[in-house]
Design a protein around this motif. Structure first.
Motif, mmCIF file in Angstrom:
data_model
loop_
_atom_site.group_PDB
_atom_site.id
_atom_site.type_symbol
_atom_site.label_atom_id
_atom_site.label_comp_id
_atom_site.label_asym_id
_atom_site.label_seq_id
_atom_site.Cartn_x
_atom_site.Cartn_y
_atom_site.Cartn_z
ATOM 1 N N ASP A 97 7.356 -18.169 -11.689
ATOM 2 C CA ASP A 97 5.844 -18.836 -12.313
ATOM 3 C C ASP A 97 5.808 -18.774 -13.521
ATOM 4 O OD1 ASP A 97 6.195 -16.107 -12.303
ATOM 5 O OD2 ASP A 97 4.560 -15.195 -11.557
ATOM 6 N N SER A 143 3.643 -19.926 -3.120
ATOM 7 C CA SER A 143 3.046 -19.093 -2.045
ATOM 8 C C SER A 143 3.418 -20.074 -1.004
ATOM 9 C CB SER A 143 1.537 -18.581 -2.096
ATOM 10 O OG SER A 143 0.641 -19.529 -2.208
ATOM 11 N N ILE A 144 3.010 -21.819 -0.860
ATOM 12 C CA ILE A 144 2.980 -22.492 0.015
ATOM 13 C C ILE A 144 4.318 -23.276 0.100
ATOM 14 C CG2 ILE A 144 0.427 -22.577 0.265
ATOM 15 C CD1 ILE A 144 0.991 -24.527 -1.295
ATOM 16 N N GLN A 159 1.579 -19.897 -8.669
ATOM 17 C CA GLN A 159 1.773 -19.209 -7.915
ATOM 18 C C GLN A 159 1.056 -19.274 -6.710
ATOM 19 O OE1 GLN A 159 -0.956 -15.843 -9.942
ATOM 20 N NE2 GLN A 159 1.671 -15.137 -11.129
ATOM 21 N N GLU A 160 -0.024 -20.109 -6.674
ATOM 22 C CA GLU A 160 -0.765 -20.903 -5.286
ATOM 23 C C GLU A 160 0.890 -22.166 -4.625
ATOM 24 O OE1 GLU A 160 -3.851 -23.611 -3.100
ATOM 25 O OE2 GLU A 160 -4.528 -22.645 -5.897
ATOM 26 N N LYS A 182 12.617 -18.334 -5.415
ATOM 27 C CA LYS A 182 11.159 -18.163 -5.465
ATOM 28 C C LYS A 182 11.591 -16.455 -6.047
ATOM 29 C CE LYS A 182 8.720 -19.985 -1.810
ATOM 30 N NZ LYS A 182 7.503 -19.987 -0.642
ATOM 31 N N GLU A 230 8.531 -24.134 0.602
ATOM 32 C CA GLU A 230 10.112 -23.639 0.887
ATOM 33 C C GLU A 230 10.906 -25.118 1.089
ATOM 34 O OE1 GLU A 230 10.108 -20.787 2.086
ATOM 35 O OE2 GLU A 230 7.995 -19.977 2.622
#
Length: 284
Positions: free
Chosen positions: A225, A244-245, A240-241, A219, A247
């Protein structure tokens, strides 16, 4: 130079592999790692592992667990993506189906039997308290292009696939997404043929070290992105969403998670038995 064949879906989850290959990081360690795209997903990769077409697969957790129990001579050596996969429940754009309850008893498009799209149709049915024998029906469509054709022509009524991968089709008015169905476990693992593990343990460790170095800082890669949005033709805000979620993981999947996956698959009659953790995994 040791030639190693690896397979995965041609999706944004696997960009880290592309970057490490582009940077010749494996060749620097005298490993000729060859990436193969599997548009047919998990079912196609399970077959490729069995046939020896690939040595390593980046593959859905539930799919490879089922296939190892069914006799695939491979082991899970690591989790790749720790977070669940968000499966979108899609219908044709002009379909009369408006909500997930409308799909009860209709036909699900699946890439093949034993694939993620097949297994998650069961999870979706269970989540909605459907009768798993009466309310599920399937049409094999092979891949995403097949799903577009199948839903548009009415051969199938709905299709579960990773929601960010299918978002461009939703944006273009091909599909309509009427619900989401997250997998109840980490979504991707790295599985390796037993024969390859036995004969190439050091090379395998090297490959994992290289990919883990990239995913641990993924990231933080400058403009990652924008790179994903361009490469996979996605909207920047969607990428981007997703970032963010999501890993990544550098560890072996734990026993509790593996047992939970098996309990779920067993309850759905997808696997005939629950097996020992050590039959499915190997700590290098």
């Amino acid at each position: 130079m040791k030639k190693v064949n690896i397979g995965g879906v041609p999706e944004h989850f696997n960009l880290a592999w592309y970057l490490t290959l582009k940077n010749s990081e494996y060749k620097d360690e005298d490993i000729n790692l060859r990436w193969h795209d599997y548009y047919g997903g998990t079912g196609a990769m399970c077959k490729a592992l069995r046939n020896g077409d690939i040595d390593i697969a980046v593959i859905l957790t539930e799919g490879i667990i089922k296939d190892i129990i069914d006799g695939n001579p491979s082991k899970i050596v690591q989790t790749f993506v720790q977070t669940p996969l968000i499966w979108g429940v899609h219908v044709a754009h002009n379909s009369d189906y408006k909500k997930v309850e409308d799909l009860k008893g209709t036909k699900a498009a699946i890439s093949r039997y034993g694939s993620g799209s097949h297994l998650m149709a069961y999870i979706n049915a269970e989540n909605n308290n459907w009768d798993l024998e009466k309310d599920l029906d399937f049409e094999v469509i092979k891949n995403l292009n097949g799903a577009v054709k199948g839903l548009t022509e009415g051969k199938a009524d709905y299709f579960l696939w990773e929601k960010f991968t299918t978002k461009p089709l939703v944006d273009d008015g091909v599909f309509r997404r009427i619900d989401n169905c997250p997998s109840p476990w980490p979504c991707f693992v790295i599985a390796v043929r037993n024969e390859f593990i036995d004969n190439n343990k050091e090379e395998l460790k090297t490959i994992l070290n290289i990919i883990n170095n990239t995913t641990s800082d993924f990231k933080d890669i400058p403009s990652i992105d924008k790179s994903i949005a361009n490469r996979y033709e996605q909207q920047l805000e969607d990428v981007q969403e997703w970032l963010s979620i999501t890993e990544w993981s550098q560890e072996l999947i734990d026993k509790k998670t593996v047992m939970n996956v098996q309990k779920e698959l067993f309850a759905l009659n997808i696997i005939p038995e629950i097996v020992e953790y050590e039959k499915l995994t190997l700590k290098l």
